[in-house]
Design a protein around this motif. Sequence first.
Motif, PDB file in Angstrom:
ATOM      1  N   ALA B 656       0.833  -1.220   0.000  1.00 22.49           N
ATOM      2  CA  ALA B 656       0.000   0.000   0.000  1.00 22.49           C
ATOM      3  C   ALA B 656       0.856   1.254   0.000  1.00 22.49           C
ATOM      4  CB  ALA B 656      -0.913  -0.003   1.222  1.00 22.49           C
ATOM      5  N   GLY B 657       2.176   1.076   0.046  1.00 25.50           N
ATOM      6  CA  GLY B 657       3.062   2.235  -0.059  1.00 25.50           C
ATOM      7  C   GLY B 657       2.949   3.139   1.150  1.00 25.50           C
ATOM      8  N   ARG B 658       2.803   4.433   0.891  1.00 26.97           N
ATOM      9  CA  ARG B 658       2.789   5.393   2.000  1.00 26.97           C
ATOM     10  C   ARG B 658       1.561   5.217   2.867  1.00 26.97           C
ATOM     11  NH1 ARG B 658      -0.641   9.639   0.995  1.00 26.97           N
ATOM     12  NH2 ARG B 658      -1.496   9.745  -1.110  1.00 26.97           N
ATOM     13  N   HIS B 659       0.536   4.560   2.337  1.00 26.79           N
ATOM     14  CA  HIS B 659      -0.660   4.327   3.153  1.00 26.79           C
ATOM     15  C   HIS B 659      -0.451   3.186   4.157  1.00 26.79           C
ATOM     16  CE1 HIS B 659      -3.378   7.076   1.154  1.00 26.79           C
ATOM     17  NE2 HIS B 659      -2.927   6.666  -0.008  1.00 26.79           N
ATOM     18  N   ALA B 660       0.641   2.429   3.995  1.00 28.72           N
ATOM     19  CA  ALA B 660       0.820   1.246   4.843  1.00 28.72           C
ATOM     20  C   ALA B 660       0.803   1.612   6.319  1.00 28.72           C
ATOM     21  CB  ALA B 660       2.139   0.556   4.488  1.00 28.72           C
ATOM     22  N   VAL B 661       1.381   2.740   6.625  1.00 23.94           N
ATOM     23  CA  VAL B 661       1.485   3.128   8.030  1.00 23.94           C
ATOM     24  C   VAL B 661       0.105   3.456   8.620  1.00 23.94           C
ATOM     25  CG1 VAL B 661       1.824   5.598   7.692  1.00 23.94           C
ATOM     26  CG2 VAL B 661       3.011   4.434   9.544  1.00 23.94           C
TER      27      VAL B 661
END
Lengths: 486, 1085
Positions: B656-661
């Motif tokens: 999910a890229g930057r949304h992973a966090v």
Amino acid sequence: MSPAHHAGGRRWLVLVVVAAVFVGLALAARAPGKSAPGGPPPSPAALVGAASAESSAWYCTGQTTVAGALAPGSVILTNTTARAVSGTIDGVTDSGARVATAVSVPARGQTVATVPTPASGTWLSEVVLLSRGGVAVTQALRGPSGWAEAPCQSSTSPQWYFPSGATTGSDAMFVVLFNPTSTPDVIDLTFATAKGVVHPINFQGLVLQPGQTQVESVGVYVQEQPSIATTVTTRIGRVVASELELFSADGSGLAIVPGSPQPQQEWAIPLSVEIPGGSSSIDVFNPGPTAQEVTVRTRLASGPLSPFRARVPPQSTWVLSTSAQTRIPSGDPYGAVIDARGGAGVVVGRIVAAPATALAPQSGMTDAVDGLSFATPTREWLVPSPVSASLDGTVPDSLDLLNLSGRSETYAVAVMRPTGSRTLESGQIPAATSLSLSAPALARAGLDPLLVHASGPAAVSEDVGPTGVFGVVTMPGIPLSSPSGG
Amino acid sequence: MESQVPAVVAVVVTTGTGPWLEQTLASLAGQNYVELSVLVLVTGDGPDPTARVGRILPEAFVRRLPGRPGYGAASNEALGMVEGAAFFLLCHDDCALDREAVHNLVEESFRSNAGVVSPKFVHWDDPSILLHVGMHCDKTGAVVDRIQDGEVDHGQHDAVRDVFVAPGGCILIRADLWRELEGFDPGIVAMGEDLDLSWRSQVAGSRVVVAPEARVRHREAVASGALALSVDGVEVDGVRVTLQGLQRRHELRVVLKCYSWFHLIRVLPQAALLALGELLVAVLARDRRRLRTVAGAWWWNARHLSELHGLRRQVAAHRLFPDAEVRRLQLRGSARLSHYLSRLSHQGLDAANAVVSRGGQVRRHEKVERPLLTGSVGVAFSEDADFDELDDLGHRSGRDRFGHQVRQSFLSTGRQRVVAVVVAALVVVIGTRELFFGSLPLVGQLAPLPGWSASWHHFFSGWQPAGVGTTAPATPAFGIVGVAGTVLFGAMGLVQKVLLLGCIPLGAVGLSRFIRHLVSPRARVVAVICYLGLPLPYGALGTGRWDGLVAYAVFPFIVARLARAGGIAPFDQVAGQGWRSEPFGQVVILGAIVALGTSFAPAVLPLTLVCTLALAGGGLLAGQAKNVGHLCTVGALAAGAAVVLCAPWAVGTLLAGRHAVEIFGLPISTSAAPGWGEVVRFAIGPTARSPIAWLLVGGSALPLLLGRGLRLVWAARLWTMACASWVLAFAATHGWTGAFTPSESVVLVPAAIAVAAGIGLGISSFENDLAGQAFGWRQVACGLALAATTVGLLPAVAGALGGRWSLPSSGIEQPLAFLDRSGGTGVYRTLWLGDPRSLPVGGWSVEPGLAYALTDDGLPDATDVWTPAGPGPAGMVARAVQLAITGGTVHLGQLLAAQGIRFVVVVNGLSPAALGLPASVDAPPPAGLQGALLDQDDLEIRPGEFGVQVFRNAAVMPVTAARTRALPSTTALSWPTAPDVVGWRPVLDALAGREAATGELSPGTVYAAYAPAGSFTLTQGGRRVTRQPVFGWAAQFTGTTTGTARLSLRQFPYVPLAVASEVALWLVLATALVGRRRTRARREE
């Protein structure tokens, strides 16, 4: 001996670290958070949307439908972007008749929209829906009492405040209500006068269906009041409201005031002049529940004057008659900054009247420049041209800037033309001082809109003539939410 | 001279095989009682012992009985053989009486007017060790010894007392009484005949007393297993029928026959309830033997019900004492339950369940435990420091043996501690009572769970409907829910409550296990009570936070495992078994716990690392650098193991890229963030918010002031962990940690553990570190800390009065009920907007304090709560909302049309029923959001909804729609224009939770708002319809014809295969954990 037995010596180190964490937390709690509160930031009543916006809307109210009536007018669209913007204007009258027209504004250009005459109704409100942002919409009115211009409103609000108004003699005051949303509104009107707060029963619980406009004549219920501050509040829904004042008692005049959606703690009047025989006042309306300490700081070119101070009780108006103040010399331009402490803020307006012998219109009413407008992050303001087919002969008389940053700032005034912007004037403005570009300087711009840029917060307005006196018709600089030219 | 003493006949029953017969006979021969005759009854087909008897006691009578009757039945034969005796002395053949024993027994019988007299039994080999000095029993027949196991005889029990049970090795009974009772119950072949005889004697009006002056050595050959039980019809093999099994069945038989009907009706359900509880414990502890024993007792008695009628009539015939009198002599409550709770409190779950630690090397601190499944539960009170203060019935007299008033130290006895824990548990139960029944409101994350099959489907599915659809794998939480739902036969409401409410007691158990190696039992109990008394779990429950409750449950286990795997003293001394005690095994188990917690509360994973660093840092701060590196390595490896155990979900999250966090939590607005005082005192929920809770935090500082040695080191570790937790919670809620904003209800759990454990350490310091200190500030500090701790628990107690921890009585399901019945045709979606804490669904962030989520028609369920990390193409919705908020559009409805959003729901706060809450709990949406939405010319508000604002999108397109004109094909993300959204009519049914969407079509174009568009195929009559991308993420199918169409997902099943591998991994781990233990248990059997 195990290492654990040595730990006693570290006891104080641990205690200090723990204490440091607690102190740090307590101190950090006092610091503002890094992320701002969510949601849209508060915005002034008129704000030029970002050029990148997918669409934008403006709401214009207070016009009458037929020529020769009280205040027939026109809608002026000014495009600050480098691309043409199209849209529609949907008008609705107080009788429910609707008209619509398509409109297109060229890049960096202005268009005076022609709205068809509706089939019925006296008052007309319009929704200007545009395919992009970067466009300012203003309206110009011209009736038997005179002419006026003002920005339309770029947003709805659950409440609107109008600090000034009068119903003395033959002066007439109207509150124009328009519900452009899809939600029914239930509206209350409250008036603060010198005699106290008035809640006319006929102005309570007004129901406005979606798309409906309605105009209330205040003088019928609030009679013979020289200073009326109005609060429009919705119980449910959001509304657009404006105030229309017809002066005829002491000189003729016409004023359309878009109102303020929220009280603020700082207001400014970039430039004003008291002239012999005329009168002017600053109306400071405190709509809040607590009394507020209000200070009016005026400054001449030669330096600041002793400030005017008053404690304004809740739901009341302090009318500072500037023309009657001996400390303000006649004929000397001055700027004024009004600030309020101890509450949620105030709403500030101004009424100016020229001698009866002066050129018509002799009287005018407008709001001061609010704090949200002069603190716009882009530090850029649009001053639309007064040009209009129905207002032949109107010209900008002066463009005024008041530096509100407390330090010297740079400024630049540019004329916006389809081919690009050209700087008219630029330079430095000392702290807390006003700067005025006179008619000869502005003549180089002709009737093209102006863009004002400053390096700090500044109040911008343009005095438009010909009128009887400075300040009768003014057009405030409309802040841009994104830099122009996009 | 003619004898003046009554005649006594000693009846010795023997099989002739025991080597102790001679000593028994010799002791009888040596009695100084002149009127003593001996009758030896020989059973079984063993060697004839007549010669042996003759050598020792030539005048003894020897009778051989046919077959192998039980001891009772054999003794009963004496009734027909003996005439004129005044007393019978019923003896086993492994008893040795002191020389004056018979004399003393007879004398005491007269003195006390007792029908049954029991001697003092001492150990055969070591007469200084007591075996029995009479026994008691409770209402269910559970026999309780009066002495501790292995208690030395100092004469402390040498007073004549009434007892309920005369132990069966040697009993003096009046002959007339024995005849009246018709002897022993012949149906009781062994184990329990003494209970039966004593009970019936008392029912018949006779006293049963112990005369300690008469001393008997007893070998207890059968009970100890030295001699096999040899009785016809009973094969004691240690597996199917055990001595314990015989004891339990006979106890129940006695209860069934000796009570009058009135009392039987009262007692039997209680006994049944206790048996059920024991069965449950046995099942949970995988204790087959106990399971068989308890169930077998009831089954055996059920099969012998026909006998009971006659036996009851026989008891009734000679009843002189009412049951009320008999009951007065019994112990109150349940001895067996008291015993269990006592062991649970003192020695932990394993010991309480009698799970024996036999494998591996027994280390220095390891206490070898033996299974306690005997009839006697005498060690129930063995840990009572003031055992001597108990009277004969186990009641406390309040005075010592010298009559002095005893001042009890608080929580110094096992019983006190059990009572304290039970009271704390009761407070929790009372505080939760309204949540046990009915459905939970739709508040926070409390959306109803999907059905058990739907949970499995969601877990294995290669496509989830979250947002506009995604192929990211679902969280393993759905697998766990699926397992629980399957086990509980699909009662998903029960599953939800068990999983949710069970977190609180589980957390307490975890803390107890964590701290047991650090502090005394008393301090441990106080720490557990404080952990239960902190507002944190109730705040999480009151705001409907799954993540907070799960973290509360698992983190004590994680911290304990970290300490153990990291080799931190004293956890380095904890023994383990098999591979689980190896470094690899410890890391795997810790990883599994972290994985379980992370499945429901993803922030558990990073917080485990934070705890690791905090424990290491705290140790360094206190000068303990040993194993710090190892601890950090273990923490990192465990986190890695957790990621491996959740691999498909973890990979999907990372993609999910930057949304992973965002999977850890969504940012909240600083204007609605809790203050530092609220953070430190755990006041994050609607209940127990009183500043009094500060006192608990203050009380936990005691070990920092007083602690020495390991206690100070651990105090430093715990306070470092608490500080890290508080700072992180404060920073995350105030936007200082960037996109990493884990929920404060999770982040604060380590601090809660630290505070509770700190209080326990404080008490331990009080117990150990004040010795030798002159009176001064330390003692004052102790007093203040103890008072602060006590008072600090009051907010939680007060919070319990409401019965639901201030969880609102109703959620948004009431104002939004119309979503479930909106009906009509077509498939649409609902857009949810609000503060992340008040949204009843999971979602993604628009900006701090504003989250969004998309759900299908109807009210959300838990599949909408645990959403994937990234929104995928649904991110266009966030951009559109952001645009509306900043005044960038007045056509939000049009921008949302492509996603099929029919309703926009703005959630005003935690619940419409929650009024007057602080902003940090109520979590209102950003000011001005409503205005921004009202300014949209294509959103129409639904007036009259309370607690929510519902806007209807006037420009909506159905999720699957058809019209004749096709959309312009675009591969770049874009919004629809005004012409794009008009003219559509809904087609096809819903896809969520199904294999395919079907419906009737007519010629034209079909629009499908499902992502990823490339994975979907529309077929008509076996023909694939041409697919084109639109708006950059959706699909349109051009050239449809009249007829039925089917829209289905067509892609390689990566996700199901990956999830199947994950399940296999878990199964292997579970098998290794459980299977190994079972194998060992079987080997031990």
